[in-house]
Design an enzyme around this catalytic site. Structure first.
Site, PDB file in Angstrom:
ATOM      1  N   SER A  92       0.807  -1.229   0.000  1.00 31.36           N
ATOM      2  CA  SER A  92       0.000   0.000   0.000  1.00 31.36           C
ATOM      3  C   SER A  92       0.834   1.270   0.000  1.00 31.36           C
ATOM      4  O   SER A  92       0.273   2.367  -0.105  1.00 31.36           O
ATOM      5  CB  SER A  92      -0.918   0.012   1.229  1.00 31.36           C
ATOM      6  OG  SER A  92      -0.165   0.107   2.421  1.00 31.36           O
ATOM      7  N   THR A 224      -2.636   2.807   3.166  1.00 26.87           N
ATOM      8  CA  THR A 224      -1.899   4.076   3.205  1.00 26.87           C
ATOM      9  C   THR A 224      -1.249   4.094   4.564  1.00 26.87           C
ATOM     10  O   THR A 224      -1.674   3.378   5.461  1.00 26.87           O
ATOM     11  CB  THR A 224      -2.899   5.259   3.119  1.00 26.87           C
ATOM     12  OG1 THR A 224      -3.432   5.343   1.812  1.00 26.87           O
ATOM     13  CG2 THR A 224      -2.270   6.609   3.466  1.00 26.87           C
ATOM     14  N   THR A 242       1.361   6.974   0.320  1.00 32.70           N
ATOM     15  CA  THR A 242       0.573   5.842  -0.182  1.00 32.70           C
ATOM     16  C   THR A 242       0.848   5.557  -1.650  1.00 32.70           C
ATOM     17  O   THR A 242       1.294   6.447  -2.383  1.00 32.70           O
ATOM     18  CB  THR A 242      -0.939   6.159  -0.037  1.00 32.70           C
ATOM     19  OG1 THR A 242      -1.715   5.000  -0.341  1.00 32.70           O
ATOM     20  CG2 THR A 242      -1.372   7.281  -0.966  1.00 32.70           C
ATOM     21  N   ARG A 252      -5.398   9.062 -11.460  1.00 30.75           N
ATOM     22  CA  ARG A 252      -6.291   9.385 -10.336  1.00 30.75           C
ATOM     23  C   ARG A 252      -5.461   9.776  -9.114  1.00 30.75           C
ATOM     24  O   ARG A 252      -4.482   9.124  -8.774  1.00 30.75           O
ATOM     25  CB  ARG A 252      -7.183   8.189 -10.031  1.00 30.75           C
ATOM     26  CG  ARG A 252      -8.075   8.345  -8.790  1.00 30.75           C
ATOM     27  CD  ARG A 252      -7.441   7.773  -7.552  1.00 30.75           C
ATOM     28  NE  ARG A 252      -8.347   7.725  -6.408  1.00 30.75           N
ATOM     29  CZ  ARG A 252      -7.952   7.451  -5.168  1.00 30.75           C
ATOM     30  NH1 ARG A 252      -6.685   7.201  -4.911  1.00 30.75           N
ATOM     31  NH2 ARG A 252      -8.821   7.411  -4.184  1.00 30.75           N
ATOM     32  N   THR A 275      -6.845   7.091   6.021  1.00 24.47           N
ATOM     33  CA  THR A 275      -6.646   6.053   5.013  1.00 24.47           C
ATOM     34  C   THR A 275      -8.036   5.603   4.581  1.00 24.47           C
ATOM     35  O   THR A 275      -9.019   5.890   5.243  1.00 24.47           O
ATOM     36  CB  THR A 275      -5.874   4.834   5.548  1.00 24.47           C
ATOM     37  OG1 THR A 275      -6.689   4.161   6.501  1.00 24.47           O
ATOM     38  CG2 THR A 275      -4.591   5.232   6.222  1.00 24.47           C
ATOM     39  N   GLY A 276      -8.093   4.885   3.472  1.00 26.35           N
ATOM     40  CA  GLY A 276      -9.383   4.400   3.000  1.00 26.35           C
ATOM     41  C   GLY A 276      -9.765   5.049   1.688  1.00 26.35           C
ATOM     42  O   GLY A 276      -8.898   5.499   0.937  1.00 26.35           O
TER      43      GLY A 276
END
Ligand code: ASP
Length: 371
Positions: A92, A224, A242, A252, A275-276
C-alpha cells in the site's frame, strides 16, 4: 528489526475510548506470567502510525530515538514514513505498492509542519520510493504546496533523487491476476483459461474464460500510512504516504496528497490523517475536520469517530447501507491519541510510541450508522 522495548500493555488508554492491546502483535512473556498492567498516560513526545504491523512498530520505534534525543517531530515523521515506504512486503506504500489499472505505481504523499504552518505534497509520482521526502522538498525548497505527475519526478530528479523501479514480483503477479480477472469483456485471461473453461474458445474481445476471482487473485485493496508526532518542544508534524487505491484509473489522485483531506496539522491543537476511500475523505475534508473538532475540545478518539459519522450522515439519503472504509488516526498536543473506522470487520489499530513504551492501540469501530 527486533523491538527491545516491546511491552505488553493493557489498561485505560490516553484516549477516551478504545483499548490498548499487546505492544507488539506477538507479545513475549513467560507462560503463566501475568501481563504488566498499567495505564498509558498522555505524554509527549509521541509518535504514531496507522500501520499496526511489525513494520509500523519498527517505524515508530526507530523514529522515537529522534524524539527522545530532543529532535524535531518533522524529522521523526519522515524517518518513520521512510521505513514503511521501504518495506517491499507492504502493498500500500512505496516499494511494492500496488499499481494502477495500467500496471504503473503512482504514489501520493503529503507532509505538514505545524511549527511553520508549511505543507508540501506530490501526487501520481512514479519510480520514487520516498514520496514523503519529495513532498518535504516541495515544502521546504519551494513556495508551492503541490507538484504532480511527471513534473514531480522531474522535480525529484533536480535534487538528484534516483529513479527506482518499485514493482516487486509479488505486486507484478497481483497486477497480472487482477488484469486477467477484473472483466469478462476484455481479452485478458490466465494462461490456462481455455482448458479450465472446458475447451470453450475465448476469442478476442469476448473475455470468455476470465474467472471472476482466480486462485490467489488480488482483490481491490485499500492502504496508506499516516505518521504523526509531537516533539518535546510541543511542535506537531505529520506525513501521509501511499500508493493509493489499487487498480485506480491512471492519473487518479486520492486524498493523501491533499492537505486537509489525507493529512492536517495545527501546531496549537494536534494532527490527523486518513486512510481508506480517498474520494470520501476529500469530500469531507476529514483530517481538517478532525483537527477542528479537537480544537473545540473533542479528544482525538472522539474526533476520529465524529469524522466517521460525518461521512455516514452525508450518505444517509443517498445510500443508507454504505459503509465508508475509512480509518482515521489523530493525536493532540497533550499526547492523547485516537483511531476509528466504520468497521467492515474487526477493529482498527495503530502503533504508538511515547515515553511509556511501544504499544498497539485498538481504536473503535462504529458498526451501525448513528444519529
Ligand atoms: N486513501 C488512499 C487513496 O484513496 C488509499 C487508501 O488509503 O487505501 O488513494
Amino acid at each position: 528489526m527486533s523491538l527491545p522495548r516491546r511491552q505488553f500493555l493493557k489498561g485505560t488508554a490516553a484516549a477516551s475510548a478504545g483499548a490498548l492491546v499487546a505492544g507488539g502483535l506477538t507479545p513475549s512473556r513467560a507462560s503463566g506470567e501475568p501481563p504488566a498492567r498499567r495505564a498509558a498516560s498522555a505524554t509527549t513526545p509521541i509518535i504514531i502510525t496507522s500501520h499496526e504491523n511489525q513494520t509500523g512498530q519498527n517505524a515508530v520505534e526507530e523514529a522515537w530515538s529522534i524524539l527522545a534525543d530532543g529532535g524535531m517531530a518533522l524529522d521523526a515523521v519522515e524517518r518513520g514514513a521512510n521505513i514503511i515506504e521501504l518495506d517491499p512486503e507492504d502493498m500500500s506504500v512505496g516499494m511494492g505498492g500496488l499499481p494502477n489499472d495500467q500496471g504503473v505505481i503512482q504514489l501520493d504523499a503529503s507532509i505538514m509542519d505545524g511549527r511553520t504552518y508549511n505543507a508540501g505534497s506530490v501526487a501520481a509520482l512514479e519510480n520514487t520510493v520516498h514520496a514523503s521526502s519529495v513532498a518535504r522538498l516541495v515544502m521546504e525548497r519551494t513556495d508551492h504546496v503541490m507538484i504532480v505527475g511527471p513534473a514531480a519526478r522531474e522535480f525529484a530528479d533536480s535534487f538528484g533523487i534516483p529513479e527506482q523501479d518499485l514493482m516487486t514480483d509479488r505486486t507484478r503477479q497481483a497486477f497480472l491476476r487482477w488484469r486477467e480477472a477484473h472483466s469478462e469483456n476484455d481479452d485478458w485471461g490466465p494462461p490456462d483459461h481455455l482448458i479450465t473453461q472446458g475447451g470453450e474458445q475465448g476469442g478476442p474481445g469476448s473475455g470468455a474464460g476470465a474467472p471472476s476471482s482466480p486462485e490467489g487473485g488480488a482483490d481491490f485493496t485499500y492502504g496508506t500510512t499516516n505518521v504523526l508526532a509531537v516533539d518535546a518542544n510541543g511542535d506537531v508534524a505529520g506525513i501521509t504516504t501511499t500508493s493509493g487505491l489499487s487498480w485506480k484509473i491512471n492519473g487518479r489522485i486520492g486524498d493523501s496528497p491533499i492537505i486537509g483531506a489525507g493529512l492536517y496539522v495545527d501546531n496549537d491543537v494536534g494532527a490527523a490523517g486518513a486512510t481508506g476511500r480517498g474520494e470520501d475523505v476529500i469530500k469531507s475534508c476529514a483530517s481538517f475536520y478532525i483537527v477542528m473538532r479537537m480544537r473545540e475540545g473533542r479528544s482525538p478518539q472522539e474526533a476520529c469517530e465524529d469524522a466517521i459519522q460525518l461521512i455516514v450522515e452525508k450518505y444517509r439519503n443517498v445510500n443508507p447501507d454504505f459503509v465508508p472504509p475509512e480509518k482515521f488516526v489523530a493525536i493532540n498536543k497533550a499526547g492523547e491519541f485516537g483511531c476509528a473506522w466504520m468497521g467492515i470487520s474487526g477493529t482498527p489499530h495503530m502503533s504508538v510510541r511515547n515515553g511509556d513504551g511501544l504499544l498497539v492501540y485498538e481504536g473503535t469501530a462504529s458498526l451501525q450508522p448513528q444519529g
